[in-house]
Design an enzyme around this catalytic site. Structure first.
Site, mmCIF file in Angstrom:
data_model
loop_
_atom_site.group_PDB
_atom_site.id
_atom_site.type_symbol
_atom_site.label_atom_id
_atom_site.label_comp_id
_atom_site.label_asym_id
_atom_site.label_seq_id
_atom_site.Cartn_x
_atom_site.Cartn_y
_atom_site.Cartn_z
ATOM 1 N N ASP A 150 9.611 12.020 17.696
ATOM 2 C CA ASP A 150 9.149 13.347 17.385
ATOM 3 C C ASP A 150 9.665 14.316 18.441
ATOM 4 O O ASP A 150 9.467 14.085 19.636
ATOM 5 C CB ASP A 150 7.609 13.271 17.430
ATOM 6 C CG ASP A 150 6.992 14.437 16.710
ATOM 7 O OD1 ASP A 150 7.648 15.489 16.660
ATOM 8 O OD2 ASP A 150 5.865 14.271 16.215
ATOM 9 N N GLU A 201 0.825 -1.201 0.000
ATOM 10 C CA GLU A 201 0.000 0.000 0.000
ATOM 11 C C GLU A 201 0.865 1.260 0.000
ATOM 12 O O GLU A 201 1.768 1.408 0.823
ATOM 13 C CB GLU A 201 -0.906 0.060 1.241
ATOM 14 C CG GLU A 201 -1.703 1.370 1.275
ATOM 15 C CD GLU A 201 -2.486 1.624 2.562
ATOM 16 O OE1 GLU A 201 -2.432 0.779 3.475
ATOM 17 O OE2 GLU A 201 -3.122 2.678 2.633
ATOM 18 N N CYS A 244 15.190 25.577 23.887
ATOM 19 C CA CYS A 244 15.614 26.352 22.722
ATOM 20 C C CYS A 244 14.446 26.627 21.789
ATOM 21 O O CYS A 244 14.285 27.722 21.283
ATOM 22 C CB CYS A 244 16.706 25.606 21.986
ATOM 23 S SG CYS A 244 16.303 23.870 21.730
ATOM 24 N N ASP A 248 9.013 6.098 15.091
ATOM 25 C CA ASP A 248 8.821 7.521 14.825
ATOM 26 C C ASP A 248 9.174 8.266 16.099
ATOM 27 O O ASP A 248 8.586 8.017 17.147
ATOM 28 C CB ASP A 248 7.338 7.743 14.439
ATOM 29 C CG ASP A 248 7.063 9.218 14.155
ATOM 30 O OD1 ASP A 248 8.011 10.020 14.122
ATOM 31 O OD2 ASP A 248 5.874 9.561 13.969
ATOM 32 N N ASP A 276 7.037 7.214 19.677
ATOM 33 C CA ASP A 276 5.586 7.142 19.503
ATOM 34 C C ASP A 276 5.256 5.649 19.404
ATOM 35 O O ASP A 276 5.383 5.037 18.352
ATOM 36 C CB ASP A 276 5.188 7.887 18.226
ATOM 37 C CG ASP A 276 3.675 7.884 18.028
ATOM 38 O OD1 ASP A 276 3.003 6.998 18.613
ATOM 39 O OD2 ASP A 276 3.184 8.742 17.298
ATOM 40 N N ARG A 303 10.268 17.707 12.193
ATOM 41 C CA ARG A 303 10.434 17.693 13.642
ATOM 42 C C ARG A 303 10.865 16.357 14.229
ATOM 43 O O ARG A 303 10.634 16.087 15.403
ATOM 44 C CB ARG A 303 9.141 18.123 14.301
ATOM 45 C CG ARG A 303 7.962 17.303 13.820
ATOM 46 C CD ARG A 303 6.706 17.777 14.465
ATOM 47 N NE ARG A 303 5.649 16.831 14.197
ATOM 48 C CZ ARG A 303 4.396 17.012 14.566
ATOM 49 N NH1 ARG A 303 4.045 18.100 15.210
ATOM 50 N NH2 ARG A 303 3.488 16.118 14.299
HETATM 51 ZN ZN LIG Z 1 15.894 23.667 19.519
#
Ligand SMILES: [Zn+2]
Ligand code: SF4
Lengths: 447, 525
Positions: free
Chosen positions: A140, A70, A150, A138, A336, A192
């Site tokens: 994140d 898929e 930061c 994953d 995750d 990210r």
């Molecule tokens: Zn940063």
């Protein structure tokens, strides 16, 4: 789409790129994407990867293998097309070029071609279901928002990238040394975080339960979405997998990088969060008072050393794990979990372009991941400019690629991931075939 | 007979195991009698194994208590005068019950759970050598680590076992340990070696038995980081092996039951309709808890007390039948069965039962007709006539599920009475006010047994945590409560000696054990 059309388009592009200059807007545009899919996207490599040796001529090849995979496309305006499937490389290429998806996701290999799933399910007791899928992870950066100062949300910078580097280092080692996997691809997600594809045959054939067990093997965090995420370490000593991560990666990254980059001990609001991890409140407030006092050491290292010596002093036996818990909480990978636990989770294909940042999802070399700079990953507009810089000369496709900064990532993808993978797929296929031949030889002998 | 590996070896190999994996049905000729009897021993005789396990589990027994229980149950129930027949008895009974319990999802679930539990504890009791043989038979060809290999990962293995704390493994370690102790002592004595403390050797040996297993096969151990992993292999300690083997056993049996079901419905049922099918169906019709076919300490009644007992300790279903019988001097078949078996279960002896039924029925039809038409059925219920079938008292589940028609009084009043009639009946038992509302509320929600439990609690002013599952349980619990409160007639207040359980009808001349060499079977009939 013919070659001429492509060239025409590129002319247009050239004008566009100049007229738009360096505006943020042009990081991602539909027209650029068309050129990217027309000239740079590595269809053949993706096809070979997703075929796992079945594209060859070997008698053991499963011709239907690739077509049972898929793919899903997210088009402009968030139109979402699931269960796309393709007969081969050309079919895949034509469809992507035609639809020009903003995002391409890769799903599992099903027992039948996903486009025929309805017809199949109508036949009696048939169930359309996934039969094979890479083991995926994953990670994140937004999951780390409580331990980085930061940036927040989807942003990522060189000060918080070490968190991703830790995750890659720790997990890559575990996947190779503990689970014995060899074909592991790390990919920057374009914005990210990072994705991981474990592609060994053994990994692809794992059941959901086995996938969950691996995700849990990594898991150390306690506390749900709305509570403090805290690593909880039980037992009198650390399990070897955690002990090794701590000794080889976590403590070093914490003390040498993150402590300073995130200035974890310089502000009361920040160090208070660390002190909150200490279960003995009187000890925590004792340290807090010390740091409030004028004459106290104010450097990150000074305070951390102080904290360590208090917690590890014989006085507080119960608190000895606390140093480890702090380091784990501030550095250990945060997965995750759901993505890894189920076969039918979709994951963005490598070499997609992130629609918000325009950055290409390029592979990351786990051995150099601390040097990876997410802010200098090739963007769509950068690549188009590099193409344009070559002018109008008729190039081979590869020649055009070589001119861009995508060349290196693709080379890396081929040499360190795809080629070894293809080699072992062939070997696996060969030995499975031979075993089968022998088996049938034996039984006919008995007969 | 290839499946029974142990049989081939038993004579000369003491370490060999009697534990079967039941991978194939035995290729044996089985007498029809044994077919049924063995199954009953395994399933629900007085000391039967599966019933005992079910009971132990529902009482939340701890693993060590379960281990003891299973061991005792097995020894008592599955014994056989001919020791060579033990394994066959095990196999036959297991495969017969597969036929019985393959037929619905619920039955399969129960059977799977009980047999798996049985297997788990029997496996634990095996010695390491036969455990390993069983693993091989399961095609779990795990190799124990060689010494060199062990040395190379020893630190990690120690680290893992320290990281998970060792307390939880004590139990199994101990029992493995015992076998090793025996082996080691034997070894030492034959070697005529210097005096060495066998215990010291044992501890060393037990802790160093590890198997290399593909990590895929032990997801639970991986998920909880209870094993050391290296290059795709989990290093599983001997004391963790049981869980792998047991999970293989369970999944094999689960698949087999589904297949058996298919075979049963497609062929066997029809082919065997004159032989096996009636037996299998009779075995399967009973409910899965205790069967109350035997009177217990608090249930042994004589005719003169029966009216008072009906009033104080019969559940509503039986009260109703009892009163109807007294009023009408007659009950239809369904009612006679439901009440008759209940009375047998509470300890009404056969001659008392005959007297009881005769007294009522003869008022309507005369005692001659009773003796001719009905006495047979009463004796039949007590297993004295006709084909030997195990008539056990009906459970609530069975009573609730019947469909009484006009003129029938059997069934469960909570389900089968109109609201008006039920209220009146409950009022007669002394249920009123809130209690009445609560009971009726449960009835409306079709929780009949809960309603009955609440009635029990209201009438006895005591709680009934287990809930009512069986009319005979209702009676037994009621007697227990009432007899502890009041000192009733001397004869019944004394606990019966244990021996009575083996031979509940010592005074009855009619009760000859019908399988002479199998004394423990007589109480089933
Ligand atoms: Zn940063
Ligand atoms: S719930 Fe059971 S014991 Fe109670 S009345 Fe109904 S059948 Fe009888």
């Amino acid at each position: 789409m013919t070659m001429e059309e492509n060239i025409d388009e590129r002319d247009d592009m050239q004008i566009d790129a100049h007229s738009l200059g360096n505006q943020q807007l042009n990081q991602f545009s539909f027209d650029y994407l068309k050129v990217y899919y027309g000239k740079l996207f590595p269809y053949a490599d993706i096809f070979r990867w997703m075929s796992y040796g079945n594209e060859g001529k070997h008698p053991a090849c499963d011709e239907s293998f690739f077509s049972r995979r898929e793919f899903s496309f997210t088009l402009e305006n968030d139109v979402y097309l699931r269960f796309q499937s393709f007969k081969g490389a050309t079919d895949l290429e034509n469809s992507i070029k035609e639809k020009c998806p903003h995002k391409i996701d890769i799903g599992p290999v099903y027992n039948v071609d996903p486009s025929r799933r309805h017809a199949y399910a109508q036949g009696g007791n048939n169930v359309f279901m996934p039969v094979e899928r890479e083991l995926i992870f994953d990670i994140d950066i937004t999951e780390y928002d409580d331990v980085r100062y930061c940036c927040s949300g989807s942003d990522i910078c060189l000060d918080c990238w070490p968190l991703m580097a830790v995750a890659i280092k720790v997990m890559d080692t575990v996947l190779r040394d503990d689970f014995g996997f060899n074909h592991i691809l790390w990919v920057y997600s374009g914005r990210r975080g990072v994705h991981c594809w474990v592609c060994d045959g053994r990994a692809r054939r794992l059941s959901n339960e086995q996938r969950s067990s691996i995700a849990d093997y990594f898991h150390v965090y306690k506390g749900g979405e709305n509570s403090l995420k805290k690593a909880s370490l039980t037992g009198p000593v650390l399990h070897p997998v955690l002990g090794r991560a701590y000794k080889d990666v976590l403590i070093e990254y914490f003390e040498k990088k993150l402590m300073q980059k995130q200035r974890l001990f310089s502000f009361e609001e920040r160090y208070q969060k660390i002190l909150d991890i200490i279960p003995d409140k009187s000890v925590a407030s004792e340290i807090h008072e010390k740091w409030q006092a004028r004459r106290s050491s104010t450097s990150e290292e000074g305070r951390w050393d102080q904290l360590k010596s208090i917690l590890q002093s014989g006085k507080h036996k119960a608190l000895r794990r606390c140093v480890e818990e702090i380091v784990f909480t501030y550095t250990y990978p945060r997965l995750d979990m759901e993505v890894s636990k189920h076969m039918n989770h979709l994951l963005k294909a490598p070499f997609c372009v992130h629609p918000k940042t325009g950055r290409v999802c390029v592979p990351i070399d786990p051995n150099q991941c601390e040097d990876f700079d997410p802010t200098s990953v090739p963007t769509l507009s950068m690549l188009i400019e590099e193409l344009n810089a070559g002018g109008l000369q008729m190039d081979t496709k590869n020649g055009e690629l070589e001119r861009t900064s995508l060349a290196q990532p693709i080379r890396f993808f081929r040499s360190s991931f795809l080629q070894p993978l293809m080699k072992s797929c062939k070997e696996e296929m060969e030995s499975a075939y031979n075993a089968k031949i022998q088996q049938s030889g034996k039984s006919s002998f008995n007969w | 007979m290839e499946i029974i590996r142990s049989q081939k070896k038993t004579s000369d190999d003491e370490a060999a195991s009697n534990l079967s994996l039941y991978r194939r049905a035995p290729d044996l000729e089985v007498r029809l009698d044994d077919f049924e009897l063995y199954a009953i021993d395994r399933l629900r005789g007085f000391y039967a194994v599966l019933r005992g396990i079910s009971d132990g589990l529902s009482r939340g027994k701890r693993p060590d208590e379960m281990e003891k229980l299973v061991n005792e149950l097995w020894k008592t129930s599955m014994r056989h005068p001919d020791a060579t027949q033990l394994i066959n008895k095990d196999l036959i009974s297991h495969f017969v019950l597969r036929l019985v319990y393959c037929r619905t999802e619920e039955l399969r679930k129960w059977f799977l759970s009980m047999e798996t539990t049985l297997f788990r504890y029997r496996f634990r009791l095996e010695n390491p050598e036969s455990q390993r043989m069983l693993m091989t038979e399961f095609q779990l060809p795990y190799k124990a680590l060689s010494n060199a290999e062990y040395e190379s990962v020893k630190d990690k293995l120690v680290q893992v076992s320290r990281s998970i704390g060792q307390s939880s493994n004590c139990v199994i370690n101990v029992c493995v340990g015992i076998y090793w102790r025996i082996l080691v002592s034997a070894m030492l004595s034959t070697l005529n070696s210097r005096v060495v403390d066998p215990d010291a050797i044992v501890d060393a040996v037990v802790d160093t038995i590890f198997f290399k297993v593909p990590f895929e096969e032990v997801p639970e151990l991986v998920a909880n980081r209870r094993v050391f992993l290296l290059k795709g292999n989990a290093y599983v300690a001997m004391n963790q092996v049981a869980s792998i083997v047991v999970s293989h056993f369970r999944s094999n049996l689960s698949k087999a039951l589904v297949l058996t079901n298919r075979k049963w419905t497609s062929t066997i049922k029809e082919q065997e309709k004159d032989r096996l099918t009636p037996i299998v169906e009779a075995l399967g019709s009973s409910y899965l808890g205790p069967d109350y076919s035997q009177p217990t300490e608090f249930t042994n009644i004589s005719l003169k007390d029966i009216d008072q007992l009906a009033n104080s300790s019969f559940p509503l279903c039986m009260r109703h039948l009892f009163n109807k019988l007294r009023d009408d001097h007659h009950l239809k078949h369904g009612g006679r069965m439901q009440l008759g078996l209940f009375l047998k279960g509470v300890g009404l002896k056969l001659e008392d039962a005959l007297a009881f039924w005769r007294a009522e029925f003869s008022q309507k039809i005369g005692s001659e007709r009773f003796d001719k038409e009905y006495a047979y059925a009463v004796r039949h219920n007590y297993g004295k006539e006709g084909k030997r079938t195990d008539y056990t008292p009906y459970s609530c589940q069975k009573i609730i599920s019947v469909n009484p028609s006009v003129g029938d009084h059997h069934g469960c009043p909570y389900r089968h009475f109109s609201e008006e009639n039920l209220r009146a009946a409950l009022a007669k038992m002394g249920v009123a006010g809130h209690a009445m509302d609560d009971v009726m509320d449960k009835v409306k929600n079709r929780h009949y047994q809960v309603a009955c439990t609440m009635t029990f609690e209201a009438v006895h002013a005591a709680s009934c945590d287990a809930g009512i599952n069986h009319p005979n349980q209702y009676f037994a619990q009621s007697r227990k409560l009432l007899e502890s409160k009041v000192v009733i007639s001397e004869s019944r207040s004394k606990a019966r000696p244990d021996l009575m359980f083996f031979n509940p009808h010592p005074a009855s001349p009619n009760m000859k054990p019908n399988v002479s060499n199998l004394p423990c079977y007589t109480n089933l009939i």
